[in-house]
Design an enzyme around this catalytic site. Structure first.
Site, PDB file in Angstrom:
ATOM      1  N   VAL A 640       0.723  -1.203  -0.088  1.00 33.17           N
ATOM      2  CA  VAL A 640      -0.155  -0.057  -0.154  1.00 33.17           C
ATOM      3  C   VAL A 640       0.749   1.046   0.004  1.00 33.17           C
ATOM      4  O   VAL A 640       0.971   2.029   0.851  1.00 33.17           O
ATOM      5  CB  VAL A 640      -0.784  -0.014   1.211  1.00 33.17           C
ATOM      6  CG1 VAL A 640      -2.098   1.262   1.206  1.00 33.17           C
ATOM      7  CG2 VAL A 640      -1.833  -1.313   1.393  1.00 33.17           C
ATOM      8  N   PRO A 641       1.459   1.422  -1.097  1.00 29.69           N
ATOM      9  CA  PRO A 641       2.459   2.692  -1.035  1.00 29.69           C
ATOM     10  C   PRO A 641       1.364   4.174  -1.037  1.00 29.69           C
ATOM     11  O   PRO A 641       0.459   3.941  -1.761  1.00 29.69           O
ATOM     12  CB  PRO A 641       3.121   2.755  -2.391  1.00 29.69           C
ATOM     13  CG  PRO A 641       2.281   1.850  -3.564  1.00 29.69           C
ATOM     14  CD  PRO A 641       1.720   0.725  -2.566  1.00 29.69           C
ATOM     15  N   HIS A 642       1.899   4.873  -0.388  1.00 30.51           N
ATOM     16  CA  HIS A 642       1.106   6.207  -0.025  1.00 30.51           C
ATOM     17  C   HIS A 642       1.843   7.415   0.131  1.00 30.51           C
ATOM     18  O   HIS A 642       2.892   7.313   0.398  1.00 30.51           O
ATOM     19  CB  HIS A 642      -0.109   5.954   0.863  1.00 30.51           C
ATOM     20  CG  HIS A 642       0.744   5.670   2.288  1.00 30.51           C
ATOM     21  ND1 HIS A 642       1.177   4.191   2.545  1.00 30.51           N
ATOM     22  CD2 HIS A 642       0.925   6.388   3.224  1.00 30.51           C
ATOM     23  CE1 HIS A 642       1.514   4.275   3.722  1.00 30.51           C
ATOM     24  NE2 HIS A 642       1.820   5.362   4.220  1.00 30.51           N
ATOM     25  N   ALA A 643       1.317   8.728  -0.343  1.00 33.72           N
ATOM     26  CA  ALA A 643       2.010   9.889  -0.024  1.00 33.72           C
ATOM     27  C   ALA A 643       1.053  11.079  -0.048  1.00 33.72           C
ATOM     28  O   ALA A 643       0.050  11.031  -0.603  1.00 33.72           O
ATOM     29  CB  ALA A 643       2.889  10.054  -1.059  1.00 33.72           C
ATOM     30  N   ILE A 678      -2.223   5.198  -2.743  1.00 35.12           N
ATOM     31  CA  ILE A 678      -3.102   6.264  -2.319  1.00 35.12           C
ATOM     32  C   ILE A 678      -2.470   7.646  -2.308  1.00 35.12           C
ATOM     33  O   ILE A 678      -1.134   7.372  -1.780  1.00 35.12           O
ATOM     34  CB  ILE A 678      -3.415   5.934  -0.769  1.00 35.12           C
ATOM     35  CG1 ILE A 678      -4.411   4.461  -0.727  1.00 35.12           C
ATOM     36  CG2 ILE A 678      -4.479   6.879  -0.160  1.00 35.12           C
ATOM     37  CD1 ILE A 678      -4.727   4.074   0.744  1.00 35.12           C
TER      38      ILE A 678
END
Length: 731
Positions: A640-643, A678
């Site tokens: 779940v990469p997110h920034a 996300i």
């Protein structure tokens, strides 16, 4: 954002404020009816006062916002609001249960109730107390020569021309009370209006900027002292037998100036002791309230001594401006000012008799008075500026910056009305001056500042402190250091005052030590005198050491990898709709990338094609930077990469499937099959973590993961994830 760039939401705010005023007025009739049955007793009067204040607050806010949208100061809108809802227009229109209206016309010195005018008087005291607090004595003294010469020149010529126009227009002598009083009023300036324009143009520290501010302070001080002298002269004139005893006038002049200078000198001498006394109460809120109490006491003393209350309030503010708690008191005064100041300007608008204001005699006299007074400011200030190193453009900027009149001029006008010196016609003339000088002077100063070219004949080297910079790799690190540095300074006994401009600025003060620092996304810049640089570096060094110790302690008590496993096993139980952030265009049925960098770029491109990303490169960079801190590869084949990034304006997510598995550096070392990206706007991320928790909750179920991997249609993927999220919440 400047005064001309107000977002669309501002118009909706104005509409809501107007509707709110109507709602308050409508909902109040049952209460008025119930009190009206018992006659006009004290309870009824207080009920009407409460309603009046409520209507004033909403009307002032609505009109202030409306006028800011067209690039004018809010005080103009508040004045207009007062005129409209005041006793000479809508205020006296009969309404249910109030046959004379909500703001009935009162016979007497002022056309509003004593209680309402009392609120305006307290507001005037608060404004002048705050003005004194905000006076930068160090800057004033640094530019005292130029500022004083330019300020005195403009004030004296404005006085002479203004008093002359009133003398001719009213057919009275130049020494008549009306001429003297309006002449003094024309001397006043506004510090806040030009300061705001200069700040937006980034010229506050320019030669013209510092000269305008210091000269405006000089002119306000001269107007305040002139008010004291004028009141004494007028009293001496009116108490005589027709002639003027000039020896008595001279005595009053020296007494007024002596009292003012004496109290000011005593205040500055004992400023530190007064500050120590107030700090003894520990609580910033308590000593700020007590500081206001001191200003009220001194205001009363000055009034009983034959001087105006506002002079005492200004002297107390000036006294406390030398203490290290000045900024803290200013900060705590802001809510009070936000309540009282609009009341003052609105009540001043209520004193305007519209029928008289728009009579051709008053209009002509008001316009002539404004033109003469403004010309006096431009010529009287611009002329000396030419002799003090400024060129024609710089002199015009300075003269235009000193044209706007604001709170001091209106306070003087209000004193004139309540004291019987100014009648309705002359008060209207004073209001015309304030309106025309503000409406004409503010845009003219802005245009002159936009012109290319320096305002001085020779190159100007800005005075002030040395700059000390500390750079950091990202905004999060800067925020951590900012908090740590503030903690260290406060532990050393410094008081901090935070100012929100385009960047955050802190003004730090302890006794005679003063400096400021500005927080940018990637650096903190201190401005101080050379003697403070070593101390500042020591404080920052200690703050960084403290942060380092904290990080080491966190590492010993937390295990991010273990927490990652736990997150993937927990489901989000808060009710949360995914429909706003996700649609079939955000689904990538087969990822082609074999590395996490390639997969992240692939999902970013998917969101780009769906029209959900404004700056692709920024989103990719911010997401990869987050990955470098700690991999978002979870267990059970999920990542779940997110920034939080400036590359998007709304929160969104995309999902992709790596059918053959890929290496996402997951916590369990197993291949990753489902990747969810996300992204949220950094300035307004919304429910970023709630979305992250909800997605993790859906994908933690093995049955759900296999069901998604077996699908071949984007629409079914979207429907299935939304349905499973709702099911998880219902359990």
């Amino acid at each position: 954002m400047n005064l001309y760039e107000i977002p669309a939401c501002r118009s909706r705010t104005v509409k809501r404020l107007c509707l709110g005023s109507v709602y308050l007025l409508g909902s109040s009739w049952p209460l008025i009816a119930s009190t009206g049955e018992h006659g006009a007793g004290l309870t009824h009067e207080m009920t009407v006062l409460a309603l009046q204040l409520g209507i004033i607050i909403f009307a002032a806010r609505a009109f202030g916002s409306l006028f800011r949208r067209i690039g004018l100061p809010s005080l103009v809108g508040e004045l207009v609001a007062g005129v409209l809802i005041g006793p000479y227009l809508l205020g006296s229109v009969p309404v249910p249960f109030l046959s004379d209206g909500l703001f009935p016309l009162v016979l007497g010195a002022v056309p509003v109730t004593t209680e309402l005018y009392g609120f305006a008087t307290i507001a005037a005291i608060i404004m002048l107390f705050t003005t004194g607090l905000e006076t930068d004595l160090a800057m004033f003294l640094r530019f005292s020569v130029k500022g004083s010469v330019i300020g005195v020149g403009g004030a004296l010529l404005a006085f002479g021309l203004g008093a002359g126009v009133i003398s001719v227009g009213m057919g009275v002598g130049i020494g008549a009370p009306q001429s003297i009083f309006l002449g003094v009023l024309s001397m006043a300036a506004s510090v806040g209006i030009p300061a705001r324009i200069l700040s937006e143009a980034r010229r506050i520290d320019s030669p013209e900027g510092v000269t305008i501010i210091s000269s405006a302070v000089v002119q306000d001080v001269l107007a305040i002292v002139g008010l004291a002298v004028a009141l004494g002269v007028i009293a001496a004139t009116e108490s005589g037998t027709g002639g003027v005893d000039w020896s008595e006038v001279a005595g009053i002049f020296f007494l007024a100036v002596g009292v003012w200078l004496g109290f000011t000198a005593l205040g500055l001498i004992f400023a530190r002791r007064i500050g120590e006394f107030l700090k003894g109460f520990k609580s910033a809120t308590v000593f700020s309230v007590l500081a206001l109490g001191l200003s009220l006491l001194l205001a009363g003393v000055f009034e009983m001594s034959g001087l105006a209350m506002i002079i005492g309030a200004y002297v107390m503010g000036l006294t406390l401006s030398k203490t290290d708690i000045a900024y803290v008191i200013q900060e705590n005064m802001e809510p009070l000012s936000a309540f009282f100041v609009p009341i003052f300007f609105t009540v001043m608008g209520m004193l305007v008799n519209v029928r008289i204001l728009f009579s051709w005699q008053v209009l002509l006299l008001g316009i002539a008075f404004a033109v003469a007074s403004n010309l006096g400011k431009v010529v009287g200030s611009g002329g000396p500026a030419l002799l003090l190193g400024f060129n024609k453009l710089g002199a015009l900027r300075i003269g235009s910056g000193l044209i706007p009149r604001g709170e001091v001029a209106l306070i003087i006008a209000g004193i004139g009305v309540s004291g019987g010196i100014l009648d309705e016609r002359l008060f209207g003339v004073a209001v015309i001056l304030v309106l025309l000088s503000t409406i004409g002077g503010s845009p003219n100063l802005k245009r002159l500042l936009e012109r290319e070219g320096a305002g001085t004949r020779q190159q100007f080297i800005a005075p002030g402190g040395m700059l000390t910079r500390f750079e950091f790799p990202n905004e999060n690190m800067t925020e951590l250091v900012e908090t740590a540095v503030l903690k260290e300074f406060r532990s050393e006994g410094f008081f901090a005052h935070r100012i929100e401009l385009e960047e955050t600025v802190y003004r730090m003060r302890k006794e005679e030590v003063f400096f400021s620092f500005t927080v940018y996304p990637d650096r903190i810049v201190f401005s101080s005198d050379p003697n403070s640089i070593g101390f500042i570096k020591t404080v920052v060094y200690e703050a960084l050491l403290d942060l380092h110790r904290t990080v080491e302690e966190l590492k010993s008590v937390t295990k991010p990898t273990e927490m990652g496993r736990e997150i993937s096993l927990e489901s989000g139980h808060a009710q949360f709709s995914l429909a706003r952030y996700f649609d079939p265009r955000c689904v990538k049925m087969r990822l082609s990338g074999s590395t996490k960098e390639a997969v992240i770029e692939e999902l970013v491109d998917t969101l780009c094609e769906a029209g959900r990303i404004e700056d692709r490169e920024r989103v990719v960079a911010d997401t990869l930077e987050r990955e470098r801190v700690l991999s978002t590869g979870m267990q059970h084949g999920i990542a779940v990469p997110h920034a939080k990034t400036e590359g998007v304006s709304r929160m969104s997510f995309a999902i992709g499937f790596a059918r053959d598995g890929m290496d996402f550096e997951s916590v369990d070392g197993e291949p990753t099959y489902i990747v969810v990206l996300i992204v949220s706007p950094k300035s307004n991320p919304g429910p970023h973590l709630q979305l992250l928790s909800t997605i993790s909750g859906v994908l933690k179920d093995e049955e759900c993961r296999w069901a998604l991997l077996s699908m071949i249609d984007e629409h079914k993927v979207v429907s299935y994830i939304q349905e499973e999220a709702l099911k998880k919440h219902a359990r």
